[in-house]
Design a protein around this motif. Sequence first.
Motif, PDB file in Angstrom:
ATOM      1  N   LEU A 127      29.805  66.383  39.573  1.00  0.00           N
ATOM      2  CA  LEU A 127      29.085  66.245  40.841  1.00  0.00           C
ATOM      3  C   LEU A 127      30.108  66.382  41.971  1.00  0.00           C
ATOM      4  O   LEU A 127      30.867  65.447  42.254  1.00  0.00           O
ATOM      5  CB  LEU A 127      28.381  64.880  40.929  1.00  0.00           C
ATOM      6  CG  LEU A 127      27.549  64.652  42.196  1.00  0.00           C
ATOM      7  CD1 LEU A 127      26.303  65.544  42.189  1.00  0.00           C
ATOM      8  CD2 LEU A 127      27.135  63.183  42.318  1.00  0.00           C
ATOM      9  N   GLU A 157      18.287  55.655  41.222  1.00  0.00           N
ATOM     10  CA  GLU A 157      18.480  56.867  42.025  1.00  0.00           C
ATOM     11  C   GLU A 157      17.407  56.979  43.111  1.00  0.00           C
ATOM     12  O   GLU A 157      17.714  57.272  44.277  1.00  0.00           O
ATOM     13  CB  GLU A 157      18.439  58.112  41.134  1.00  0.00           C
ATOM     14  CG  GLU A 157      18.631  59.408  41.923  1.00  0.00           C
ATOM     15  CD  GLU A 157      18.492  60.650  41.069  1.00  0.00           C
ATOM     16  OE1 GLU A 157      18.751  61.745  41.600  1.00  0.00           O
ATOM     17  OE2 GLU A 157      18.107  60.534  39.890  1.00  0.00           O
ATOM     18  N   ARG A 175      23.571  62.430  46.836  1.00  0.00           N
ATOM     19  CA  ARG A 175      23.322  63.172  45.593  1.00  0.00           C
ATOM     20  C   ARG A 175      23.778  62.305  44.419  1.00  0.00           C
ATOM     21  O   ARG A 175      24.791  61.593  44.515  1.00  0.00           O
ATOM     22  CB  ARG A 175      24.067  64.510  45.599  1.00  0.00           C
ATOM     23  CG  ARG A 175      23.396  65.554  46.492  1.00  0.00           C
ATOM     24  CD  ARG A 175      24.151  66.852  46.557  1.00  0.00           C
ATOM     25  NE  ARG A 175      25.415  66.713  47.271  1.00  0.00           N
ATOM     26  CZ  ARG A 175      26.611  66.969  46.753  1.00  0.00           C
ATOM     27  NH1 ARG A 175      26.719  67.364  45.485  1.00  0.00           N
ATOM     28  NH2 ARG A 175      27.702  66.816  47.481  1.00  0.00           N
ATOM     29  N   CYS A 176      23.018  62.361  43.328  1.00  0.00           N
ATOM     30  CA  CYS A 176      23.300  61.514  42.167  1.00  0.00           C
ATOM     31  C   CYS A 176      23.180  62.326  40.882  1.00  0.00           C
ATOM     32  O   CYS A 176      22.424  63.299  40.812  1.00  0.00           O
ATOM     33  CB  CYS A 176      22.323  60.341  42.098  1.00  0.00           C
ATOM     34  SG  CYS A 176      22.257  59.313  43.578  1.00  0.00           S
ATOM     35  N   LYS A 177      23.923  61.900  39.882  1.00  0.00           N
ATOM     36  CA  LYS A 177      23.809  62.497  38.546  1.00  0.00           C
ATOM     37  C   LYS A 177      23.968  61.380  37.523  1.00  0.00           C
ATOM     38  O   LYS A 177      25.002  60.735  37.467  1.00  0.00           O
ATOM     39  CB  LYS A 177      24.892  63.562  38.327  1.00  0.00           C
ATOM     40  CG  LYS A 177      24.850  64.222  36.944  1.00  0.00           C
ATOM     41  CD  LYS A 177      25.968  65.248  36.791  1.00  0.00           C
ATOM     42  CE  LYS A 177      26.014  65.826  35.384  1.00  0.00           C
ATOM     43  NZ  LYS A 177      24.815  66.618  35.027  1.00  0.00           N
ATOM     44  N   GLU A 178      22.904  61.156  36.733  1.00  0.00           N
ATOM     45  CA  GLU A 178      22.966  60.073  35.746  1.00  0.00           C
ATOM     46  C   GLU A 178      23.141  60.632  34.337  1.00  0.00           C
ATOM     47  O   GLU A 178      22.781  61.770  34.055  1.00  0.00           O
ATOM     48  CB  GLU A 178      21.726  59.179  35.832  1.00  0.00           C
ATOM     49  CG  GLU A 178      20.424  59.853  35.508  1.00  0.00           C
ATOM     50  CD  GLU A 178      19.639  60.251  36.753  1.00  0.00           C
ATOM     51  OE1 GLU A 178      18.501  60.712  36.583  1.00  0.00           O
ATOM     52  OE2 GLU A 178      20.157  60.118  37.874  1.00  0.00           O
TER      53      GLU A 178
END
Length: 383
Positions: free
Chosen positions: A63, A116, A127-130
Amino acid sequence: MSSQFKNEIIEFSRKIGIDKIGFAPADPFVTMKERLRIQQEKGYASGFEKGSLEERTNPDLLLPEAKTIISIALAYPSKMKDAPRSVKGDRRGIFCRASWGEDYHHVLRRKLKQVEEFILQKDPRARCKEMVDTGELPDRAVAERAGIGWSGKNCAIITPEFGSYVYLGEMITTISFEEDVPLEEQCGTCNKCVDACPTGALVQGGQLDATKCIAFLTQTKTMLPKQYRKKLGNRLYGCDTCQTVCPENKGVDEHRHPEMEPDPEIVKPQLEPLLTMSNREFKEKFGRISGSWRGKKPIQRNAIIALAVFKEKASLPVLTKLMHEDPRPVIRGTAAWALSEIENSEDIYKEIDKAGSNENNEEAKTEMENALSFMKNAGEKSY
């Protein structure tokens, strides 16, 4: 603002049932990168890992402009109520505790998605990324940096509250939050997990040869190396030994999430019915748990091994049928080995000999030939 926002996220996480949450800087994992490099060099990696060495240790590659990684932990049960007994004539296998209840990947992803959504409501530009387990970042390294727990000698994250019976997940975000303080390692001189490991997979405290770990071996689809078969016991998926012997887990048994409660008939199933299940039947019964992700073949192979370990004579007919008729060489070969382990008789010898004469797969044929040799040499039988 970030301090207040962090507290709001923590409060929200409690409301939705997250048991622990921590915040870590999204800096490269330099020490972990070196450890992973050594793992690969020594051939200790399982092969299930996702991403390159760089991707697994540099959040910014996953990310861009990553600032913080939010780590979460959910506690799961260590004890099962009304567990059925495994008795002669009705033997049962066992799935490890981390596979009890609904597949934890789904459970944690839902929680992370809620976090999120909460973040984006407050800051739409974020912005997020799990990821959970199957992502690039090592969950334990993130949890350790975020202060969730310390990295134990058993290679699990050990929390002060829940021991190592926790599922881990994380979210990379472009928001900068105040970082939490990592916990000091508290294993001290205790070496119980290393000493108790059935296969010696824990090379030393904190270093695991995944290729020898029963948790890994139960998930392989090939013929299981002979030196590991009896060490499986009745394990169908995973292994809990390094957790059950850990003093930090003594008396720990959390029942906080209904979806994680085990169904005894699913996580401690009868072995024989497993052997003749169709793909559809397997998915209907076991598809909800994480231990089903590799399909029925490794589970069935492990069930055959368990019957051999139990020396369950009542299973001789079904094992003989599998050896002759199953379309999969791994199952045919494993069944032949199991038959020779359960009963050294002339009738069984003849059945294996017959199967070997008709076998066209080299690996399965070798298993059958080895089974015959074993039976001949045991007590110097003359068949």
